[in-house]
Write a protein that holds these residues in place. Structure first.
Motif, PDB file in Angstrom:
ATOM      1  N   ALA A  53       0.845  -1.201   0.000  1.00 48.76           N
ATOM      2  CA  ALA A  53       0.000   0.000   0.000  1.00 48.76           C
ATOM      3  C   ALA A  53       0.875   1.244   0.000  1.00 48.76           C
ATOM      4  CB  ALA A  53      -0.911   0.002   1.230  1.00 48.76           C
ATOM      5  N   SER A  54       0.616   2.146  -0.953  1.00 49.60           N
ATOM      6  CA  SER A  54       1.474   3.320  -1.116  1.00 49.60           C
ATOM      7  C   SER A  54       0.664   4.603  -1.216  1.00 49.60           C
ATOM      8  CB  SER A  54       2.311   3.155  -2.394  1.00 49.60           C
ATOM      9  OG  SER A  54       3.082   4.311  -2.669  1.00 49.60           O
ATOM     10  N   ASN A  55       1.321   5.719  -0.895  1.00 46.93           N
ATOM     11  CA  ASN A  55       0.741   7.029  -1.192  1.00 46.93           C
ATOM     12  C   ASN A  55       0.723   7.223  -2.709  1.00 46.93           C
ATOM     13  OD1 ASN A  55       3.661   7.222  -1.140  1.00 46.93           O
ATOM     14  ND2 ASN A  55       3.453   9.434  -1.194  1.00 46.93           N
ATOM     15  N   HIS A  56      -0.036   8.223  -3.169  1.00 44.95           N
ATOM     16  CA  HIS A  56      -0.249   8.383  -4.615  1.00 44.95           C
ATOM     17  C   HIS A  56      -0.171   9.859  -4.976  1.00 44.95           C
ATOM     18  CE1 HIS A  56      -1.177   7.036  -8.504  1.00 44.95           C
ATOM     19  NE2 HIS A  56      -2.467   6.768  -8.397  1.00 44.95           N
ATOM     20  N   ILE A  57       0.961  10.270  -5.573  1.00 43.38           N
ATOM     21  CA  ILE A  57       1.191  11.690  -5.840  1.00 43.38           C
ATOM     22  C   ILE A  57       1.453  11.995  -7.310  1.00 43.38           C
ATOM     23  CG2 ILE A  57       1.979  12.259  -3.502  1.00 43.38           C
ATOM     24  CD1 ILE A  57       4.851  11.890  -4.447  1.00 43.38           C
ATOM     25  N   SER A  58       1.519  10.963  -8.152  1.00 46.98           N
ATOM     26  CA  SER A  58       1.788  11.167  -9.580  1.00 46.98           C
ATOM     27  C   SER A  58       1.237   9.990 -10.369  1.00 46.98           C
ATOM     28  CB  SER A  58       3.294  11.297  -9.831  1.00 46.98           C
ATOM     29  OG  SER A  58       3.589  11.290 -11.211  1.00 46.98           O
ATOM     30  N   MET A  59       0.937  10.224 -11.641  1.00 51.45           N
ATOM     31  CA  MET A  59       0.446   9.153 -12.498  1.00 51.45           C
ATOM     32  C   MET A  59       1.516   8.110 -12.783  1.00 51.45           C
ATOM     33  SD  MET A  59      -2.734   9.651 -13.051  1.00 51.45           S
ATOM     34  CE  MET A  59      -3.050   8.548 -14.442  1.00 51.45           C
ATOM     35  N   VAL A  60       2.787   8.435 -12.477  1.00 55.49           N
ATOM     36  CA  VAL A  60       3.861   7.467 -12.733  1.00 55.49           C
ATOM     37  C   VAL A  60       4.288   6.724 -11.472  1.00 55.49           C
ATOM     38  CG1 VAL A  60       4.733   8.673 -14.764  1.00 55.49           C
ATOM     39  CG2 VAL A  60       5.644   9.262 -12.498  1.00 55.49           C
ATOM     40  N   GLY A 163       8.992  12.357  -4.522  1.00 51.14           N
ATOM     41  CA  GLY A 163       9.623  12.969  -5.694  1.00 51.14           C
ATOM     42  C   GLY A 163       9.007  12.633  -7.029  1.00 51.14           C
ATOM     43  N   THR A 164       8.160  11.625  -7.082  1.00 54.75           N
ATOM     44  CA  THR A 164       7.548  11.263  -8.366  1.00 54.75           C
ATOM     45  C   THR A 164       6.686  12.397  -8.902  1.00 54.75           C
ATOM     46  OG1 THR A 164       5.745  10.152  -7.181  1.00 54.75           O
ATOM     47  CG2 THR A 164       7.573   8.784  -7.914  1.00 54.75           C
ATOM     48  N   ASN A 165       6.087  13.178  -7.999  1.00 54.37           N
ATOM     49  CA  ASN A 165       5.242  14.297  -8.418  1.00 54.37           C
ATOM     50  C   ASN A 165       6.056  15.431  -9.038  1.00 54.37           C
ATOM     51  OD1 ASN A 165       6.244  14.608  -5.659  1.00 54.37           O
ATOM     52  ND2 ASN A 165       5.124  16.544  -5.643  1.00 54.37           N
ATOM     53  N   LYS A 166       7.351  15.418  -8.844  1.00 52.37           N
ATOM     54  CA  LYS A 166       8.209  16.427  -9.474  1.00 52.37           C
ATOM     55  C   LYS A 166       8.741  15.932 -10.817  1.00 52.37           C
ATOM     56  CE  LYS A 166       9.622  18.483  -5.087  1.00 52.37           C
ATOM     57  NZ  LYS A 166      10.759  18.807  -4.183  1.00 52.37           N
ATOM     58  N   VAL A 167       8.807  14.607 -10.980  1.00 51.79           N
ATOM     59  CA  VAL A 167       9.199  14.040 -12.276  1.00 51.79           C
ATOM     60  C   VAL A 167       8.063  14.219 -13.276  1.00 51.79           C
ATOM     61  CG1 VAL A 167       9.888  11.941 -13.513  1.00 51.79           C
ATOM     62  CG2 VAL A 167      10.767  12.373 -11.209  1.00 51.79           C
ATOM     63  N   VAL A 168       6.870  13.817 -12.886  1.00 51.61           N
ATOM     64  CA  VAL A 168       5.668  14.011 -13.719  1.00 51.61           C
ATOM     65  C   VAL A 168       4.571  14.592 -12.828  1.00 51.61           C
ATOM     66  CG1 VAL A 168       3.938  12.933 -15.207  1.00 51.61           C
ATOM     67  CG2 VAL A 168       6.297  12.086 -15.235  1.00 51.61           C
ATOM     68  N   ILE A 188      11.748   5.443  -3.258  1.00 53.18           N
ATOM     69  CA  ILE A 188      10.689   4.480  -2.984  1.00 53.18           C
ATOM     70  C   ILE A 188      11.095   3.760  -1.704  1.00 53.18           C
ATOM     71  CG2 ILE A 188       9.417   2.451  -3.779  1.00 53.18           C
ATOM     72  CD1 ILE A 188       8.847   4.938  -5.430  1.00 53.18           C
ATOM     73  N   LYS A 189      10.315   3.955  -0.637  1.00 52.98           N
ATOM     74  CA  LYS A 189      10.721   3.480   0.688  1.00 52.98           C
ATOM     75  C   LYS A 189       9.703   2.479   1.233  1.00 52.98           C
ATOM     76  CE  LYS A 189      12.351   6.889   3.237  1.00 52.98           C
ATOM     77  NZ  LYS A 189      12.445   8.196   3.935  1.00 52.98           N
ATOM     78  N   PHE A 190      10.163   1.249   1.435  1.00 50.52           N
ATOM     79  CA  PHE A 190       9.316   0.191   1.983  1.00 50.52           C
ATOM     80  C   PHE A 190       9.427   0.174   3.499  1.00 50.52           C
ATOM     81  CE2 PHE A 190      10.221  -1.098  -2.339  1.00 50.52           C
ATOM     82  CZ  PHE A 190       9.025  -1.645  -2.784  1.00 50.52           C
ATOM     83  N   GLY A 191       8.274   0.062   4.165  1.00 50.52           N
ATOM     84  CA  GLY A 191       8.262  -0.027   5.624  1.00 50.52           C
ATOM     85  C   GLY A 191       8.047  -1.440   6.110  1.00 50.52           C
ATOM     86  N   GLN A 192       8.015  -1.598   7.411  1.00 49.44           N
ATOM     87  CA  GLN A 192       7.842  -2.919   8.010  1.00 49.44           C
ATOM     88  C   GLN A 192       6.415  -3.437   7.802  1.00 49.44           C
ATOM     89  OE1 GLN A 192      10.209  -4.942   9.440  1.00 49.44           O
ATOM     90  NE2 GLN A 192      11.555  -3.383   8.541  1.00 49.44           N
ATOM     91  N   PRO A 193       6.274  -4.760   7.594  1.00 47.87           N
ATOM     92  CA  PRO A 193       4.928  -5.341   7.393  1.00 47.87           C
ATOM     93  C   PRO A 193       4.008  -5.070   8.583  1.00 47.87           C
ATOM     94  CG  PRO A 193       6.645  -6.916   6.803  1.00 47.87           C
ATOM     95  CD  PRO A 193       7.336  -5.758   7.478  1.00 47.87           C
ATOM     96  N   ILE A 194       2.748  -4.855   8.286  1.00 43.73           N
ATOM     97  CA  ILE A 194       1.725  -4.637   9.300  1.00 43.73           C
ATOM     98  C   ILE A 194       0.812  -5.851   9.314  1.00 43.73           C
ATOM     99  CG2 ILE A 194      -0.163  -3.143  10.061  1.00 43.73           C
ATOM    100  CD1 ILE A 194       1.155  -0.895   8.384  1.00 43.73           C
ATOM    101  N   ASP A 195       0.789  -6.562  10.428  1.00 42.68           N
ATOM    102  CA  ASP A 195       0.022  -7.798  10.551  1.00 42.68           C
ATOM    103  C   ASP A 195      -1.412  -7.479  10.990  1.00 42.68           C
ATOM    104  OD1 ASP A 195      -1.047 -10.294  11.099  1.00 42.68           O
ATOM    105  OD2 ASP A 195       0.740 -11.030  12.124  1.00 42.68           O
ATOM    106  N   PRO A 196      -2.407  -7.860  10.200  1.00 41.40           N
ATOM    107  CA  PRO A 196      -3.795  -7.556  10.580  1.00 41.40           C
ATOM    108  C   PRO A 196      -4.212  -8.229  11.883  1.00 41.40           C
ATOM    109  CG  PRO A 196      -3.751  -9.139   8.769  1.00 41.40           C
ATOM    110  CD  PRO A 196      -2.350  -8.627   8.939  1.00 41.40           C
ATOM    111  N   ALA A 197      -3.522  -9.312  12.264  1.00 42.24           N
ATOM    112  CA  ALA A 197      -3.865 -10.018  13.503  1.00 42.24           C
ATOM    113  C   ALA A 197      -3.594  -9.167  14.741  1.00 42.24           C
ATOM    114  CB  ALA A 197      -3.080 -11.326  13.590  1.00 42.24           C
ATOM    115  N   ASP A 198      -2.821  -8.089  14.582  1.00 41.40           N
ATOM    116  CA  ASP A 198      -2.496  -7.221  15.710  1.00 41.40           C
ATOM    117  C   ASP A 198      -3.574  -6.171  15.986  1.00 41.40           C
ATOM    118  OD1 ASP A 198      -0.091  -8.543  16.019  1.00 41.40           O
ATOM    119  OD2 ASP A 198       1.037  -7.119  14.794  1.00 41.40           O
ATOM    120  N   PHE A 199      -4.653  -6.198  15.216  1.00 42.31           N
ATOM    121  CA  PHE A 199      -5.686  -5.158  15.340  1.00 42.31           C
ATOM    122  C   PHE A 199      -7.065  -5.790  15.525  1.00 42.31           C
ATOM    123  CE2 PHE A 199      -2.103  -3.635  12.966  1.00 42.31           C
ATOM    124  CZ  PHE A 199      -1.849  -2.387  13.516  1.00 42.31           C
ATOM    125  N   ASP A 200      -7.892  -5.118  16.298  1.00 42.09           N
ATOM    126  CA  ASP A 200      -9.239  -5.623  16.564  1.00 42.09           C
ATOM    127  C   ASP A 200     -10.230  -5.253  15.465  1.00 42.09           C
ATOM    128  OD1 ASP A 200      -8.467  -6.764  19.017  1.00 42.09           O
ATOM    129  OD2 ASP A 200      -8.733  -4.829  20.041  1.00 42.09           O
TER     130      ASP A 200
END
Length: 222
Positions: A53-60, A163-168, A188-200
């Motif tokens: 799941a990522s943020n979305h700032i450019s069509m590219v 920075g993708t929004n500055k490229v396009v 492009i920065k990947f974070g640590q996995p989020i386990d759905p089992a940890d949430f109610d």
């Protein structure tokens, strides 16, 4: 398992298309056509289902994110892209999933297709905001990513695109900017996995996904 029984994005045609396009993207990265830095990619498992799941700032954004991965991946994308001749051909060959915004039937079809990808151990790319967001603006996260993760038990890996929004830039943000500027740095920065089992609840999970993506975007880029 026969190739015909798998989702389109996990079939041989998609694998071949992915392989060819990734070679091109890696060559462009090698020659620094656009200067791209990828961090945290090692959190992506070599096998098994995962939601990215990522943020979305450019069509590219999808090009950079998809190119940063080392596995085949199926993206959920706006159906309007399937009306563009060359883009449509690529999307169909890659087996991506179209969704018509604010259309309940299309939404249900997209969820079913997404579940199939995950049930077959695939990588699913989702933009929780549901559309491109201009710098400084905010958009509520759609609940689909959290509900899908909760119902399937598949972890979510947050991604921050910078920075993708500055490229396009988006059309609405073009004033005084180039339509394409390859001299801009992209992360492009990947974070640590989020386990759905940890949430109610899915609400709690969605809040954590948003917090994680914002933290990645706002963290130091050097």
């Amino acid at each position: 398992m026969s190739d015909e029984s798998r989702p389109d994005g996990l079939r041989k045609r998609a694998w071949l298309t992915t392989k060819l396009l990734r070679r091109l993207l890696r060559f462009l990265a090698f020659v620094k056509f656009v200067d791209v830095t990828v961090t945290g990619r090692e959190v992506i498992p070599k096998y098994g289902a995962i939601i990215v799941a990522s943020n979305h700032i450019s069509m590219v954004d999808a090009i950079f994110l998809w190119g940063a991965l080392r596995r085949r991946a199926v993206a959920v994308a706006m159906a309007e892209l399937w009306t563009m001749p060359v883009v449509s051909w690529l999307l169909r060959n890659l087996g991506h999933i179209p969704v018509i915004r604010r259309n309940a039937d299309s939404g249900r079809d997209a969820v079913a297709a997404s579940e199939s990808v995950l049930n077959h151990g695939g990588v699913l790319l989702i933009y929780p905001e549901g559309r491109c967001v201009s710098p400084g603006d905010t958009e509520p996260y759609k609940p689909g990513v959290a509900k899908l993760s909760m119902s399937t038990g598949v972890p979510i890996i947050p991604v921050g695109a910078i920075g993708t929004n500055k490229v396009v830039p988006l059309k609405r943000d073009l004033e005084g900017a180039k339509k394409f500027n390859r001299n801009q740095k992209v992360w492009i920065k990947f974070g640590q996995p989020i386990d759905p089992a940890d949430f109610d609840t899915w609400e709690q999970l969605l809040a954590e996904v948003r917090r994680s993506i914002v933290a990645l975007v706002e963290s130091e880029t050097v």
